[in-house]
Design a protein around this motif. Structure first.
Motif, PDB file in Angstrom:
ATOM      1  N   ARG A  28       0.857  -1.179   0.000  1.00  0.00           N
ATOM      2  CA  ARG A  28       0.000   0.000   0.000  1.00  0.00           C
ATOM      3  C   ARG A  28       0.889   1.224   0.000  1.00  0.00           C
ATOM      4  NH1 ARG A  28      -3.852  -0.374   4.935  1.00  0.00           N
ATOM      5  NH2 ARG A  28      -3.141   1.746   4.802  1.00  0.00           N
ATOM      6  N   CYS A  29       0.848   1.971  -1.051  1.00  0.00           N
ATOM      7  CA  CYS A  29       1.665   3.178  -1.182  1.00  0.00           C
ATOM      8  C   CYS A  29       0.735   4.383  -1.253  1.00  0.00           C
ATOM      9  CB  CYS A  29       2.509   3.117  -2.447  1.00  0.00           C
ATOM     10  SG  CYS A  29       3.540   1.649  -2.547  1.00  0.00           S
ATOM     11  N   HIS A  30       1.072   5.435  -0.525  1.00  0.00           N
ATOM     12  CA  HIS A  30       0.227   6.620  -0.538  1.00  0.00           C
ATOM     13  C   HIS A  30       0.538   7.465  -1.761  1.00  0.00           C
ATOM     14  CE1 HIS A  30      -1.849  10.252   0.652  1.00  0.00           C
ATOM     15  NE2 HIS A  30      -2.496   9.482   1.523  1.00  0.00           N
ATOM     16  N   ALA A  31      -0.504   7.988  -2.389  1.00  0.00           N
ATOM     17  CA  ALA A  31      -0.360   8.761  -3.630  1.00  0.00           C
ATOM     18  C   ALA A  31       0.364  10.085  -3.441  1.00  0.00           C
ATOM     19  CB  ALA A  31      -1.738   9.010  -4.237  1.00  0.00           C
ATOM     20  N   SER A  32       0.499  10.560  -2.215  1.00  0.00           N
ATOM     21  CA  SER A  32       1.210  11.818  -1.976  1.00  0.00           C
ATOM     22  C   SER A  32       2.700  11.708  -2.271  1.00  0.00           C
ATOM     23  CB  SER A  32       1.062  12.259  -0.516  1.00  0.00           C
ATOM     24  OG  SER A  32      -0.224  12.725  -0.258  1.00  0.00           O
ATOM     25  N   TYR A  33       3.225  10.481  -2.262  1.00  0.00           N
ATOM     26  CA  TYR A  33       4.669  10.287  -2.391  1.00  0.00           C
ATOM     27  C   TYR A  33       4.953   9.477  -3.654  1.00  0.00           C
ATOM     28  CZ  TYR A  33       3.581  11.352   2.429  1.00  0.00           C
ATOM     29  OH  TYR A  33       3.060  11.915   3.566  1.00  0.00           O
ATOM     30  N   ALA A  41      -0.547   6.462   6.815  1.00  0.00           N
ATOM     31  CA  ALA A  41      -0.602   6.330   8.272  1.00  0.00           C
ATOM     32  C   ALA A  41      -1.848   5.540   8.652  1.00  0.00           C
ATOM     33  CB  ALA A  41      -0.633   7.714   8.898  1.00  0.00           C
ATOM     34  N   PRO A  42      -1.926   4.884   9.777  1.00  0.00           N
ATOM     35  CA  PRO A  42      -0.868   4.649  10.737  1.00  0.00           C
ATOM     36  C   PRO A  42       0.083   3.552  10.288  1.00  0.00           C
ATOM     37  CG  PRO A  42      -2.877   3.604  11.524  1.00  0.00           C
ATOM     38  CD  PRO A  42      -3.193   4.268  10.201  1.00  0.00           C
ATOM     39  N   PRO A  43       1.249   3.442  10.836  1.00  0.00           N
ATOM     40  CA  PRO A  43       1.795   4.315  11.864  1.00  0.00           C
ATOM     41  C   PRO A  43       2.265   5.624  11.247  1.00  0.00           C
ATOM     42  CG  PRO A  43       3.462   2.732  11.231  1.00  0.00           C
ATOM     43  CD  PRO A  43       2.211   2.395  10.451  1.00  0.00           C
ATOM     44  N   ASP A  44       2.368   6.627  12.099  1.00  0.00           N
ATOM     45  CA  ASP A  44       2.881   7.917  11.668  1.00  0.00           C
ATOM     46  C   ASP A  44       4.392   7.789  11.522  1.00  0.00           C
ATOM     47  OD1 ASP A  44       3.041  10.593  11.003  1.00  0.00           O
ATOM     48  OD2 ASP A  44       3.224  11.220  13.089  1.00  0.00           O
ATOM     49  N   LEU A  45       4.913   8.135  10.356  1.00  0.00           N
ATOM     50  CA  LEU A  45       6.343   8.035  10.105  1.00  0.00           C
ATOM     51  C   LEU A  45       6.986   9.407  10.180  1.00  0.00           C
ATOM     52  CD1 LEU A  45       6.213   5.614   7.036  1.00  0.00           C
ATOM     53  CD2 LEU A  45       6.682   5.032   9.415  1.00  0.00           C
ATOM     54  N   ASN A  46       8.272   9.418  10.486  1.00  0.00           N
ATOM     55  CA  ASN A  46       9.063  10.638  10.515  1.00  0.00           C
ATOM     56  C   ASN A  46      10.173  10.511   9.485  1.00  0.00           C
ATOM     57  OD1 ASN A  46       7.664  11.881  12.769  1.00  0.00           O
ATOM     58  ND2 ASN A  46       8.594  10.274  14.001  1.00  0.00           N
ATOM     59  N   CYS A  47      10.809  11.613   9.153  1.00  0.00           N
ATOM     60  CA  CYS A  47      11.853  11.590   8.118  1.00  0.00           C
ATOM     61  C   CYS A  47      12.947  10.559   8.393  1.00  0.00           C
ATOM     62  CB  CYS A  47      12.431  12.983   7.931  1.00  0.00           C
ATOM     63  SG  CYS A  47      11.267  14.093   7.100  1.00  0.00           S
ATOM     64  N   ASP A  66      -0.280  14.252   2.099  1.00  0.00           N
ATOM     65  CA  ASP A  66       0.833  14.252   3.060  1.00  0.00           C
ATOM     66  C   ASP A  66       0.418  13.813   4.464  1.00  0.00           C
ATOM     67  OD1 ASP A  66       3.465  14.549   3.883  1.00  0.00           O
ATOM     68  OD2 ASP A  66       3.330  16.716   4.111  1.00  0.00           O
ATOM     69  N   PRO A  67      -0.059  12.570   4.621  1.00  0.00           N
ATOM     70  CA  PRO A  67      -0.544  12.136   5.932  1.00  0.00           C
ATOM     71  C   PRO A  67       0.534  12.099   7.007  1.00  0.00           C
ATOM     72  CG  PRO A  67      -0.334  10.247   4.488  1.00  0.00           C
ATOM     73  CD  PRO A  67      -0.095  11.477   3.644  1.00  0.00           C
ATOM     74  N   HIS A  68       1.800  12.039   6.628  1.00  0.00           N
ATOM     75  CA  HIS A  68       2.872  11.992   7.618  1.00  0.00           C
ATOM     76  C   HIS A  68       3.436  13.370   7.935  1.00  0.00           C
ATOM     77  CE1 HIS A  68       2.872   7.652   7.492  1.00  0.00           C
ATOM     78  NE2 HIS A  68       2.918   7.702   6.177  1.00  0.00           N
ATOM     79  N   GLY A  69       3.047  14.386   7.183  1.00  0.00           N
ATOM     80  CA  GLY A  69       3.523  15.744   7.447  1.00  0.00           C
ATOM     81  C   GLY A  69       4.981  15.945   7.072  1.00  0.00           C
ATOM     82  N   PHE A  70       5.433  15.276   6.011  1.00  0.00           N
ATOM     83  CA  PHE A  70       6.825  15.426   5.582  1.00  0.00           C
ATOM     84  C   PHE A  70       7.084  16.789   4.946  1.00  0.00           C
ATOM     85  CE2 PHE A  70       6.703  10.609   4.953  1.00  0.00           C
ATOM     86  CZ  PHE A  70       7.300  10.360   6.176  1.00  0.00           C
ATOM     87  N   ASP A  71       6.046  17.440   4.431  1.00  0.00           N
ATOM     88  CA  ASP A  71       6.197  18.714   3.727  1.00  0.00           C
ATOM     89  C   ASP A  71       5.444  19.797   4.485  1.00  0.00           C
ATOM     90  OD1 ASP A  71       6.702  20.663   1.839  1.00  0.00           O
ATOM     91  OD2 ASP A  71       5.201  19.925   0.418  1.00  0.00           O
ATOM     92  N   ARG A  72       5.970  20.188   5.620  1.00  0.00           N
ATOM     93  CA  ARG A  72       5.282  21.138   6.499  1.00  0.00           C
ATOM     94  C   ARG A  72       5.099  22.512   5.845  1.00  0.00           C
ATOM     95  NH1 ARG A  72       3.271  18.227  10.524  1.00  0.00           N
ATOM     96  NH2 ARG A  72       4.734  16.853  11.527  1.00  0.00           N
ATOM     97  N   ASP A  73       6.054  22.934   5.005  1.00  0.00           N
ATOM     98  CA  ASP A  73       5.921  24.253   4.377  1.00  0.00           C
ATOM     99  C   ASP A  73       5.157  24.196   3.051  1.00  0.00           C
ATOM    100  OD1 ASP A  73       7.829  23.040   2.783  1.00  0.00           O
ATOM    101  OD2 ASP A  73       9.358  24.583   3.085  1.00  0.00           O
ATOM    102  N   ARG A  74       4.694  23.004   2.659  1.00  0.00           N
ATOM    103  CA  ARG A  74       3.865  22.786   1.483  1.00  0.00           C
ATOM    104  C   ARG A  74       4.499  23.316   0.194  1.00  0.00           C
ATOM    105  NH1 ARG A  74      -1.258  21.002   2.027  1.00  0.00           N
ATOM    106  NH2 ARG A  74      -1.891  22.143   0.174  1.00  0.00           N
TER     107      ARG A  74
END
Length: 89
Positions: A28-33, A41-47, A66-74
């Motif tokens: 399962r791969c998220h389309a945001s990446y 997510a879950p689990p919530d991943l970090n860089c 961006d369910p993991h919030g890797f791109d905070r500044d969008r």
């Protein structure tokens, strides 16, 4: 006899071929990446949990972007190195 024939042939085919090999389900791969597979997510991943090239593209035009919030500044780039703080003088 018509009903038994397909069942019999199916059994013979299975017995002749041995055990059926069931392929693993696709990850399962998220389309945001889009650059590589990062699961939703879950689990919530970090860089530090990501073992791919960084920074990487992040799409915000998909469902649940961006369910993991890797791109905070969008800006479309995830896990960018943080700018160094200049020491004040």
């Amino acid at each position: 006899m018509r009903i038994l024939l397909p069942v019999l042939l199916g059994s013979l085919a299975f017995a002749t071929l041995g055990e059926a090999v069931v392929p693993d389900p696709p990850p399962r791969c998220h389309a945001s990446y889009p650059d590589f597979c990062i699961p939703p997510a879950p689990p919530d991943l970090n860089c530090p949990d990501i073992t791919g090239p960084k920074p990487f593209r992040v799409r915000h035009d998909v469902a649940s972007p961006d369910p993991h919030g890797f791109d905070r500044d969008r800006d479309g780039r995830g896990c960018e190195p943080r700018p160094r703080r200049r020491s004040g003088a």
